[in-house]
Design a protein around this motif. Structure first.
Motif, short mmCIF file in Angstrom:
data_model
loop_
_atom_site.label_atom_id
_atom_site.label_comp_id
_atom_site.label_asym_id
_atom_site.label_seq_id
_atom_site.Cartn_x
_atom_site.Cartn_y
_atom_site.Cartn_z
N GLN A 138 49.32 29.02 26.77
CA GLN A 138 50.66 28.54 27.10
C GLN A 138 51.52 29.64 27.74
O GLN A 138 52.63 29.37 28.19
N LEU A 139 51.00 30.85 27.77
CA LEU A 139 51.75 31.99 28.32
C LEU A 139 51.38 32.20 29.79
O LEU A 139 50.22 32.42 30.12
N PHE A 140 52.38 32.12 30.66
CA PHE A 140 52.19 32.38 32.08
C PHE A 140 52.94 33.68 32.43
O PHE A 140 54.16 33.75 32.26
N LEU A 141 52.20 34.66 32.89
CA LEU A 141 52.82 35.92 33.33
C LEU A 141 53.10 35.80 34.82
O LEU A 141 52.18 35.65 35.64
N GLU A 142 54.38 35.84 35.17
CA GLU A 142 54.79 35.71 36.57
C GLU A 142 54.81 37.07 37.25
O GLU A 142 55.49 37.99 36.81
N LEU A 143 54.06 37.17 38.33
CA LEU A 143 53.99 38.41 39.11
C LEU A 143 54.57 38.16 40.49
O LEU A 143 54.43 37.07 41.04
N THR A 144 55.20 39.16 41.04
CA THR A 144 55.62 39.09 42.44
C THR A 144 54.55 39.75 43.30
O THR A 144 53.70 40.50 42.81
N ASP A 178 42.85 47.99 40.24
CA ASP A 178 43.39 48.13 38.89
C ASP A 178 44.12 46.85 38.47
O ASP A 178 43.94 46.36 37.34
N ALA A 179 44.93 46.28 39.37
CA ALA A 179 45.65 45.04 39.06
C ALA A 179 44.67 43.91 38.79
O ALA A 179 44.84 43.12 37.84
N CYS A 180 43.63 43.81 39.60
CA CYS A 180 42.64 42.75 39.44
C CYS A 180 41.92 42.87 38.10
O CYS A 180 41.71 41.87 37.39
N ALA A 181 41.55 44.08 37.73
CA ALA A 181 40.83 44.30 36.47
C ALA A 181 41.69 43.89 35.27
O ALA A 181 41.21 43.24 34.33
N LYS A 182 42.97 44.27 35.28
CA LYS A 182 43.85 43.93 34.16
C LYS A 182 44.09 42.42 34.07
O LYS A 182 44.12 41.84 32.98
N MET A 183 44.28 41.78 35.23
CA MET A 183 44.51 40.33 35.23
C MET A 183 43.27 39.58 34.72
O MET A 183 43.39 38.64 33.91
N ASN A 184 42.09 39.99 35.16
CA ASN A 184 40.87 39.34 34.70
C ASN A 184 40.64 39.56 33.21
O ASN A 184 40.15 38.66 32.51
N ASP A 185 41.00 40.73 32.73
CA ASP A 185 40.85 41.02 31.31
C ASP A 185 41.72 40.08 30.47
O ASP A 185 41.28 39.48 29.48
N LEU A 186 42.98 39.91 30.87
CA LEU A 186 43.88 39.03 30.14
C LEU A 186 43.50 37.56 30.33
O LEU A 186 43.62 36.75 29.39
N ARG A 187 43.03 37.21 31.55
CA ARG A 187 42.63 35.81 31.78
C ARG A 187 41.46 35.44 30.88
O ARG A 187 41.35 34.28 30.42
N ALA A 188 40.59 36.40 30.60
CA ALA A 188 39.46 36.14 29.71
C ALA A 188 39.92 35.81 28.30
O ALA A 188 39.18 35.18 27.52
N HIS A 189 41.14 36.23 27.95
CA HIS A 189 41.70 35.92 26.63
C HIS A 189 42.61 34.70 26.68
O HIS A 189 43.31 34.41 25.69
N GLY A 190 42.65 34.00 27.80
CA GLY A 190 43.39 32.76 27.89
C GLY A 190 44.73 32.84 28.59
O GLY A 190 45.35 31.81 28.88
N LYS A 194 42.45 34.46 46.72
CA LYS A 194 41.09 34.08 46.35
C LYS A 194 40.50 35.03 45.31
O LYS A 194 39.68 34.64 44.49
N ARG A 195 40.97 36.28 45.35
CA ARG A 195 40.37 37.31 44.50
C ARG A 195 40.94 37.34 43.08
O ARG A 195 40.21 37.57 42.12
N PHE A 196 42.24 37.05 42.95
CA PHE A 196 42.88 37.21 41.65
C PHE A 196 42.88 35.89 40.86
O PHE A 196 42.95 34.80 41.45
N PRO A 197 42.85 35.97 39.54
CA PRO A 197 42.77 34.76 38.70
C PRO A 197 44.12 34.09 38.53
O PRO A 197 44.70 34.05 37.43
#
Length: 668
Positions: free
Chosen positions: A530-536, A546-558, A577-580
């Protein structure tokens, strides 16, 4: 032994008894031994017994190094021989000590780079050591042709000072001295020397002899010069550095205040230098800085002061611009225009022409009291105004700039205290589906200032980011939002609602960001889906991996991600296309021109089509009219946000209105 001894020519013989004669010999401080005709010792006085002891009886011949006096018979033959001697042990010891001292002195002088000399003041004679001549490039024999070399070789400018020093030294009661002067080398240059020594004085205290050594200071002076350069000059451009500039300004400002003369300080900063440095490399950046320094030298007057403060910052100080402030400002403006023109010409870097324009801030000084620090700050503020107003231009400092900075500083201090005291309130703005039902909400922050009242985010978020306080503030907002999600999980009307929380680029770049988010989720029990992190889009400007790795890590946790203000920043289909990502937000700058503006409509259509292709949800924000809403719904936008649909409200009020407790007036 006869008792009759001649007293010498002109003296009558005197009758002496043996006792009297022996008593006389016992009083003298020398050994006396009398030998008979057979060379055996027949008599020894008291001193001889003390010195020789039992060895007297063994004396069969006269010691070779003793004083011998023959005692003659009347016919002239030797009857006896008297041998006189003294003890020379102490003398030998002193002689050996002197020899050792001379040897030590000789070795010490050989191992030293100093050149010794000795001057008899009364006679004027001077002895120079071999090293004295070697130091000046002459052979030792040169001293025979130039006995007063210490004067003939001395630098003419040093002579009066040295003469006065020597006269005062001879007349004083000082026993030592130290003096610097220059002596001419054989090849024509002058050698700086340090002369140190000792003054010998007569009974009346007058100096009669001066002896000392000369030390070649060439290496020391060169090291001193190098240290001075490192301390006061920029190694890259050779210009004076900040330290020397501050020292110069500390003299210039009081002088101008006394004379009533106006001056100006021009603060020069190269536009986009960091980008050029990163693109072409540091070697090209250094070459550009050297080129800029050369152009500045060629543009300003010889009497003007020029310095490099560091990085791509340079300063020009203009003195004596007259007593009229208006004329001084005009003169400074003309110089600034010349500098802009000189620096804007292309530079030949990396085998291609490169343009690097400057932004120049000018601060005037004169009769008014102004510190060096104040002057530099004023010029710096004016330079930033020049950058803000388009770069490649010149701006003068005015008091309004200082007032604005002071307000910013005050606001920053207040912000720091507000974060520590948690003087913030979380607001929520609803996001509705096309059926009018609540689908989500965006978290917004309000600062409840004690005297300013409610401070809007656009007044303090930028400051929080630039000061680094956004990391702490963002963590506070994220924790409060997750506590809300945890509460909503037990509310039938809110359990499916998503909550969007803005995350700045500074937060995402923080190495501990992922761990921080996961720790907050675990501590609060909030459902991560239910948590949406808004990025600009600014988060993608640096270190994409680095940004992609952190986003994928958190996306793996929902955790879900929404891209805010899409189309206004570093838009690129590649990172979509690259980022989750789960969601795109159409920026309000496009929505406000709907439906009448054709280009805005085309952009919205393109964003919606792109989102459908990439299977992303789309939220349109900033909806204020029914026409805007109808246009977006007709184009297929499923989520809507704006004042038309619901204003931001404190989170408690939001929960009370949309939760099981009730519905806000006017909402379905």
């Amino acid at each position: 032994m006869s008792s009759e001894v001649s007293d010498g020519p002109g003296f009558p013989p005197t009758a002496w008894s043996h006792r009297d004669f022996e008593a006389l010999l016992d009083t003298i401080p020398a050994g006396v031994v009398i030998h008979g005709a057979d060379s055996r010792a027949v008599y020894a006085n008291r001193c001889a017994h003390r010195l020789l002891g039992n060895a007297i009886g063994l004396m069969h011949q006269y010691p070779a190094d003793s004083g011998k006096v023959p005692l003659l018979r009347s016919e002239g033959t030797i009857r006896q021989v008297a041998v006189c001697f003294t003890e020379c042990t102490d003398l030998k010891r002193i002689e050996e000590s002197l020899l050792k001292s001379e040897e030590r002195l000789r070795l010490a002088m050989q191992g030293s780079t100093d050149a010794s000399w000795d001057w008899d003041v009364n006679s004027g004679l001077v002895h120079y050591s071999e090293r004295w001549w070697n130091m000046l490039g002459f052979p030792p024999s040169h001293g025979e042709r130039d006995p007063v070399a210490w004067r003939t070789q001395m630098h003419p400018d040093d002579m009066p000072r040295v003469d006065a020093f020597v006269d005062a030294l001879v007349a004083s009661d000082d026993s030592t001295y130290s003096l610097e002067f220059r002596l001419r080398h054989r090849d024509g240059h002058y050698v700086p020397v340090l002369s140190r020594g000792f003054v010998q004085r007569d009974g009346g205290g007058k100096g009669v002899r001066i002896a000392g050594t000369n030390t070649d200071l060439t290496a020391a002076k060169e090291a001193e010069r190098r240290i001075h350069e490192l301390a006061y000059f920029d190694y890259l451009t050779g210009l004076p550095n900040r330290r020397l500039l501050i020292d110069e300004l500390a003299r210039i400002l009081p002088r101008c205040a006394r004379n009533g003369q106006s001056g100006a300080l021009l603060f020069i900063d190269l536009d986009n230098f960091k980008l050029l440095n990163d693109t072409l490399g540091h070697d090209a950046g250094d070459a550009l800085l050297r080129e800029v320094a050369g152009r500045l030298r060629a543009t300003v007057r010889a009497s003007d002061h020029l310095a490099r403060l560091g990085g791509d910052e340079f300063v020009v100080v203009l003195e004596d611009l007259g007593t009229s402030e208006a004329e001084a400002i005009q003169e400074a403006r003309m110089v600034g225009a010349k500098l802009l023109e000189a620096l804007a010409r292309p530079h030949a870097l990396d085998a291609r022409p490169t343009v690097s324009t400057p932004s120049i801030g000018v601060a005037m000084f004169g009769a008014g009291a102004l510190s060096v620090d104040q002057l530099l700050r004023q010029a710096d503020l004016a330079m930033y105004r020049a950058k803000a107003e388009g770069r490649n231009t010149l701006r003068f400092f005015d008091p309004g700039m200082q007032a604005a900075v002071e307000r910013q500083v005050e606001l920053e201090n207040d912000l720091h205290d507000a974060i520590a005291g948690r003087h913030f309130e979380v607001y929520c703005q609803p996001q509705l589906g096309i059926d009018g039902r609540l689908a989500g909400a965006e978290v917004l922050l309000r600062w409840c200032h004690a005297t300013r009242g409610v401070v809007a985010p656009n007044e303090f978020i930028g400051m929080a980011e630039s000061s680094g306080m956004i990391v702490q503030l963002g963590a506070m907002v994220l924790a409060e939002s997750c506590r809300a999600l945890a509460r909503w999980a037990d509310d039938p009307k809110l359990r499916e609602v998503t909550l969007a929380v803005n995350v700045s680029a500074h937060q995402l770049r923080d190495p501990g960001f992922v761990g921080q988010v996961l720790a907050i989720l675990a501590a609060t029990g909030a459902p991560p889906q239910q948590l949406f992190l808004e990025l600009t889009e600014s988060v993608f400007a640096h270190n994409l991996d680095d940004a992609c790795a952190k986003m994928n890590d958190l996306r793996a946790h929902g955790v879900c991600f929404s891209l805010d203000d899409f189309g206004t920043g570093y838009s690129s289909l590649a990172y979509l296309k690259r980022f989750p990502l789960s969601e795109l937000k159409i920026d309000r700058s496009f929505v406000k021109d709907l439906p009448g503006e054709a280009h805005a409509g085309a952009i919205v259509d393109a964003i919606l089509a792109l989102a459908r292709t990439l299977e992303l949800d789309v939220v349109a924000e900033g909806i204020e009219t029914s026409e805007q809403r109808d246009f977006l719904v007709a184009r297929g936008c499923r989520l809507l946000q704006g004042y038309l649909l619901g204003k931001p409200r404190p989170i408690a009020e939001f929960e009370a209105g949309y939760g099981t407790a009730g519905v806000l007036p006017g909402q379905g």
